[in-house]
Design a protein around this motif. Structure first.
Motif, PDB file in Angstrom:
ATOM      1  N   LEU A  57      33.925  36.939  26.996  1.00 33.98           N
ATOM      2  CA  LEU A  57      35.350  36.719  27.239  1.00 33.98           C
ATOM      3  C   LEU A  57      35.572  36.778  28.744  1.00 33.98           C
ATOM      4  N   THR A  58      36.093  35.693  29.294  1.00 37.62           N
ATOM      5  CA  THR A  58      36.274  35.614  30.744  1.00 37.62           C
ATOM      6  C   THR A  58      37.750  35.702  31.111  1.00 37.62           C
ATOM      7  N   ASP A  59      37.983  36.167  32.320  1.00 35.45           N
ATOM      8  CA  ASP A  59      39.350  36.308  32.811  1.00 35.45           C
ATOM      9  C   ASP A  59      39.439  35.605  34.164  1.00 35.45           C
ATOM     10  N   LEU A  60      40.014  34.402  34.168  1.00 32.06           N
ATOM     11  CA  LEU A  60      40.126  33.625  35.409  1.00 32.06           C
ATOM     12  C   LEU A  60      41.026  34.315  36.430  1.00 32.06           C
ATOM     13  N   ARG A  61      41.882  35.222  35.973  1.00 35.10           N
ATOM     14  CA  ARG A  61      42.751  35.935  36.922  1.00 35.10           C
ATOM     15  C   ARG A  61      41.916  36.752  37.897  1.00 35.10           C
ATOM     16  N   VAL A  62      40.748  37.211  37.473  1.00 35.54           N
ATOM     17  CA  VAL A  62      39.865  37.952  38.373  1.00 35.54           C
ATOM     18  C   VAL A  62      39.349  37.008  39.457  1.00 35.54           C
ATOM     19  N   VAL A  63      38.907  35.817  39.044  1.00 41.20           N
ATOM     20  CA  VAL A  63      38.360  34.837  39.983  1.00 41.20           C
ATOM     21  C   VAL A  63      39.400  34.443  41.024  1.00 41.20           C
ATOM     22  N   PHE A  64      40.641  34.263  40.572  1.00 43.33           N
ATOM     23  CA  PHE A  64      41.692  33.812  41.469  1.00 43.33           C
ATOM     24  C   PHE A  64      42.501  34.972  42.055  1.00 43.33           C
ATOM     25  N   ASN A  65      41.982  36.174  41.889  1.00 41.88           N
ATOM     26  CA  ASN A  65      42.594  37.379  42.465  1.00 41.88           C
ATOM     27  C   ASN A  65      44.079  37.482  42.127  1.00 41.88           C
ATOM     28  N   MET A  66      44.378  37.317  40.854  1.00 40.79           N
ATOM     29  CA  MET A  66      45.758  37.359  40.378  1.00 40.79           C
ATOM     30  C   MET A  66      46.013  38.699  39.681  1.00 40.79           C
ATOM     31  N   PRO A  67      47.276  39.128  39.625  1.00 42.37           N
ATOM     32  CA  PRO A  67      47.597  40.342  38.860  1.00 42.37           C
ATOM     33  C   PRO A  67      47.188  40.178  37.398  1.00 42.37           C
ATOM     34  N   ARG A  68      46.824  41.280  36.778  1.00 40.92           N
ATOM     35  CA  ARG A  68      46.384  41.237  35.377  1.00 40.92           C
ATOM     36  C   ARG A  68      47.227  42.183  34.531  1.00 40.92           C
ATOM     37  N   PRO A  69      48.392  41.700  34.104  1.00 39.78           N
ATOM     38  CA  PRO A  69      49.224  42.552  33.253  1.00 39.78           C
ATOM     39  C   PRO A  69      48.543  42.766  31.899  1.00 39.78           C
ATOM     40  N   PRO A  70      48.927  43.816  31.197  1.00 43.81           N
ATOM     41  CA  PRO A  70      48.327  44.031  29.876  1.00 43.81           C
ATOM     42  C   PRO A  70      48.689  42.895  28.915  1.00 43.81           C
ATOM     43  N   ALA A  71      47.873  42.744  27.894  1.00 40.55           N
ATOM     44  CA  ALA A  71      48.120  41.707  26.890  1.00 40.55           C
ATOM     45  C   ALA A  71      49.472  41.931  26.221  1.00 40.55           C
ATOM     46  N   ASP A  72      50.130  40.831  25.864  1.00 39.89           N
ATOM     47  CA  ASP A  72      51.382  40.933  25.122  1.00 39.89           C
ATOM     48  C   ASP A  72      51.361  39.908  23.973  1.00 39.89           C
ATOM     49  N   HIS A  73      52.516  39.675  23.360  1.00 41.69           N
ATOM     50  CA  HIS A  73      52.557  38.784  22.188  1.00 41.69           C
ATOM     51  C   HIS A  73      52.215  37.326  22.511  1.00 41.69           C
ATOM     52  N   ASP A  74      52.223  36.948  23.799  1.00 38.93           N
ATOM     53  CA  ASP A  74      51.866  35.575  24.184  1.00 38.93           C
ATOM     54  C   ASP A  74      50.384  35.419  24.540  1.00 38.93           C
ATOM     55  N   THR A  75      49.683  36.509  24.726  1.00 39.20           N
ATOM     56  CA  THR A  75      48.282  36.450  25.158  1.00 39.20           C
ATOM     57  C   THR A  75      47.428  35.735  24.109  1.00 39.20           C
ATOM     58  N   ARG A  76      46.518  34.886  24.590  1.00 43.30           N
ATOM     59  CA  ARG A  76      45.608  34.164  23.704  1.00 43.30           C
ATOM     60  C   ARG A  76      44.216  34.094  24.326  1.00 43.30           C
ATOM     61  N   VAL A  77      43.254  33.814  23.474  1.00 45.96           N
ATOM     62  CA  VAL A  77      41.883  33.559  23.904  1.00 45.96           C
ATOM     63  C   VAL A  77      41.586  32.104  23.571  1.00 45.96           C
TER      64      VAL A  77
END
Length: 162
Positions: A57-77
């Motif tokens: 499971l990858t998180d592009l927000r890490v690559v682009f140095n973006m904030p990473r809020p916790p998962a919510d009802h809109d979060t998807r994989v």
């Protein structure tokens, strides 16, 4: 450079819209249980069980140095199949929200500028324009190669039955 038309799955990461190649998308999942992999790269630090297979499971927000809020009802994989180092690889991409599938005409896609971007230009394949806004088209092949997607924990997990 003239760009080709693109059928894209648009996702939201933070306040930005990213376009993923729709034909590479296998499935969109609600958040699933993850397993943290010690010493894995931060952007691919977890594994998921996708239909009996262990998938990074990858998180592009890490690559682009973006904030990473916790998962919510809109979060998807978004489960995708990419070719990395010449081999098909199934992986999950975390999205704050999945928006839609859209066609982006080549005339509305431009190369990423070399200056003036807040992200590493080499990791952005192009910028699409739609409805007066911009859509970032990440260079997933380059991102996964540069971020060590095929490091030991991930390479060992490919396509292996769980």
């Amino acid at each position: 450079m003239t760009q080709s038309d693109m059928k894209a799955l648009t996702i939201r990461l933070g306040d930005e819209i990213f376009a993923l190649e729709a034909e590479r998308v296998r499935e969109i999942l609600e958040p699933v249980p993850t397993t943290l992999v010690p010493n894995a790269p931060e952007f691919a630090a977890h594994l998921i069980n996708f239909r009996g297979r262990v998938v990074p499971l990858t998180d592009l927000r890490v690559v682009f140095n973006m904030p990473r809020p916790p998962a919510d009802h809109d979060t998807r994989v978004v489960v995708m199949e990419l070719e990395i180092d010449g081999e098909p690889t199934v992986l999950g991409v975390l999205a704050d929200k999945v928006s839609d599938v859209t066609d982006i005409e080549g005339k509305y896609i431009e190369d990423a500028p070399k200056v003036g971007m807040r992200w590493p230009a080499e990791l952005v394949k192009a910028i699409g324009k739609r409805d007066g806004g911009f859509i970032i088209i990440p260079d997933l092949g380059r991102i996964f190669q540069s971020q060590g997607a095929r490091t030991a924990p991930n390479a060992a997990s490919e396509e292996r039955l769980a």
